[in-house]
Design a protein around this motif. Structure first.
Motif, PDB file in Angstrom:
ATOM      1  N   ILE A 224       4.948  -1.012  -5.596  1.00  0.00           N
ATOM      2  CA  ILE A 224       4.290  -2.098  -6.317  1.00  0.00           C
ATOM      3  C   ILE A 224       3.839  -1.549  -7.662  1.00  0.00           C
ATOM      4  O   ILE A 224       3.034  -0.614  -7.722  1.00  0.00           O
ATOM      5  N   LYS A 232      -2.292  -5.301  -7.775  1.00  0.00           N
ATOM      6  CA  LYS A 232      -1.372  -4.514  -6.944  1.00  0.00           C
ATOM      7  C   LYS A 232      -2.023  -4.075  -5.634  1.00  0.00           C
ATOM      8  O   LYS A 232      -1.434  -4.211  -4.568  1.00  0.00           O
ATOM      9  N   SER A 233      -3.242  -3.533  -5.730  1.00  0.00           N
ATOM     10  CA  SER A 233      -3.928  -3.082  -4.516  1.00  0.00           C
ATOM     11  C   SER A 233      -4.260  -4.257  -3.605  1.00  0.00           C
ATOM     12  O   SER A 233      -4.169  -4.150  -2.374  1.00  0.00           O
ATOM     13  N   ASP A 273       1.390   1.502  -3.310  1.00  0.00           N
ATOM     14  CA  ASP A 273       0.592   1.036  -4.446  1.00  0.00           C
ATOM     15  C   ASP A 273       0.561   2.168  -5.473  1.00  0.00           C
ATOM     16  O   ASP A 273       0.434   3.341  -5.108  1.00  0.00           O
ATOM     17  N   GLY A 276      -1.995   1.773 -12.248  1.00  0.00           N
ATOM     18  CA  GLY A 276      -1.647   0.699 -13.167  1.00  0.00           C
ATOM     19  C   GLY A 276      -1.175   1.217 -14.515  1.00  0.00           C
ATOM     20  O   GLY A 276      -1.617   2.257 -14.991  1.00  0.00           O
ATOM     21  N   VAL A 305       4.331  -6.697 -10.565  1.00  0.00           N
ATOM     22  CA  VAL A 305       3.259  -7.683 -10.508  1.00  0.00           C
ATOM     23  C   VAL A 305       2.794  -8.007 -11.933  1.00  0.00           C
ATOM     24  O   VAL A 305       2.430  -7.110 -12.698  1.00  0.00           O
ATOM     25  N   THR A 320       5.015  -2.624 -18.917  1.00  0.00           N
ATOM     26  CA  THR A 320       5.427  -2.163 -17.590  1.00  0.00           C
ATOM     27  C   THR A 320       6.895  -1.754 -17.587  1.00  0.00           C
ATOM     28  O   THR A 320       7.259  -0.684 -17.078  1.00  0.00           O
TER      29      THR A 320
END
Length: 442
Positions: A224, A232-233, A273, A276, A305, A320
């Protein structure tokens, strides 16, 4: 250059651990957002809001945010003497003891401004380093952060020793107290860097062993990924009841967590996970955290995500993708998931992202909406990853039949005079021993 006020935030201080000489529990910060002539004010304001969130996460109190149109960067102070005087007035007005730039500033500019303003001056990189240092929990994360901070500090040593920077006393040819101290600090940091890199190498070897064990498993793995604070978490918790820390703060997760998730039909997968992403993440941190970020590189597929409530969702998505490209994850199957659809900031951005892909999953993890659609899409992705393949295995090679059983899913098996005919789903990484026995798809 005019200075435009965006906001004056006077919320109570968010408690944070003291890092280096920055006492975040007491500091009131003025944030400076520099907008070049090629950038529009809307984007500048968005960067200002992100910087405010970063500073709050660090534990300081943002009391004023400024946008400064920057036409000609000043080599000594970046913002020019007139603006330095204006900022000095603002420091007195707001009783601030911390200035934070939204971009990387050179050690020279940092020293000059601290001398002029008589106030601590830091940049966005140092804010992120502070946050990472505060949130590092595992041995690997602690080592990675310390390594990145030392590499960041090396060219800034003279800033810490301005009172000792000139040679004082001694006979001709001897070095003064300040120069001796600087050289001592540099030598100590270099020795510490060697030690940290050696320790980190050992920890990374352990992670490599753990990862290779997962790679030898026939269980598909997913990662993720996405911009920081995109959910995400929360997603991993919702799918697996993992109990991962969830906070409405940037970089709540630094260490990857991997959990088992069961798909409709009973198929099990591993989901990780990850830390970020953020625009302009300091290079030292990218290098230091590469082993952590590489969870995405070694996954069979990705879940990207996106945060529908973010003012610049498309820009966050682009960041990302850029980080994934730097990690070498291009070409990997990816599911694009738009989270927080209950709090959409820009409908056009959502429509634009949906137009870029044939399938985009819309969810609200907070309200458990769209998760069944996501699980179905993961199942479809796995079928694409493991299409049905046909093999004719010689009767003497029962070891290959056992390999298929261990590494994949046998759908049909037929014992013929010519050999053992098998149809199966098996991940690409397990197919190399079977290449010479593969039949044309039937």
């Amino acid at each position: 250059m005019d200075i435009e006020q965006i906001s004056g935030n006077d919320d109570p201080t968010i408690k944070g651990k003291q890092i280096h000489d920055i006492d975040t529990e007491r500091q009131r910060a003025i944030l400076l957002v520099l907008v070049p002539s090629t950038e529009d004010r809307v984007h500048g304001k968005s960067r200002g809001e992100e910087l405010e969130a970063l500073v709050e996460t660090m534990g300081a109190r943002p009391v004023f945010t400024l946008v400064i149109p920057l036409r000609e960067p000043n080599s000594a102070t970046l913002i020019g003497s007139g603006k330095v005087a204006e900022v000095k007035t603002l420091i007195d007005t707001h009783e601030s003891d911390l200035i934070v730039f939204d971009r990387t500033i050179s050690p020279r500019v940092q020293r000059n401004l601290e001398k002029e303003l008589e106030c601590c001056v830091i940049d966005r990189d140092e804010v992120i380093l502070q946050i990472f240092a505060d949130r590092a929990a595992t041995k690997e994360a602690v080592l990675q952060v310390e390594l990145a901070r030392l590499e960041y500090s090396m060219p800034r040593l003279t800033r810490m020793w301005t009172g000792l920077s000139r040679q004082q006393g001694g006979v001709k040819g001897n070095k003064g107290e300040g120069e001796q101290q600087l050289e001592l600090d540099r030598r100590q940091i270099k020795e510490k860097l060697v030690l940290l890199k050696d320790q980190l190498k050992k920890v990374k070897q352990q992670r490599t062993v753990q990862r290779s064990q997962r790679e030898n498993s026939n269980i598909p793995t997913g990662a993720i990924v996405g911009y920081t604070n995109s959910g995400k978490s929360s997603l991993l918790n919702a799918l697996s009841q993992a109990g991962v820390l969830v906070e409405n703060k940037l970089f709540a997760t630094l260490d990857p967590t991997t959990r088992m998730v069961k798909l409709p039909g009973g198929v099990e997968i591993l989901l990780s996970d990850t830390v970020g992403f953020i625009s302009d993440l300091p290079h030292d941190l990218i290098e230091s955290f590469k082993s952590t970020l590489e969870e995405a590189k070694f996954a069979d597929f990705l879940i990207i995500v996106c945060d529908a409530s973010h003012p610049d969702m498309l820009g966050s998505y682009a960041t990302t993708v850029a980080v994934l490209e730097e990690l070498g994850c291009t070409g990997k199957p990816a599911i694009v998931m738009i989270n927080k659809m209950d709090a959409v900031h820009d409908e056009f951005a959502v429509a634009r992202l949906k137009s870029m892909y044939s399938t985009v999953v819309e969810t609200s993890v907070l309200h458990a909406q769209g998760l069944d659609v996501l699980l179905d899409q993961i199942s479809k992705t796995l079928h694409e990853l493991c299409p049905v393949s046909f093999y004719l295995i010689p009767n003497s090679r029962y070891d290959l039949v056992a390999h298929i059983r261990r590494s994949g899913q046998i759908l049909t098996i037929e014992y013929l005079d010519a050999g053992i005919k098998i149809s199966a789903r098996i991940l690409e990484r397990f197919q190399s021993p079977l290449v010479n026995f593969r039949l044309e798809d039937e």
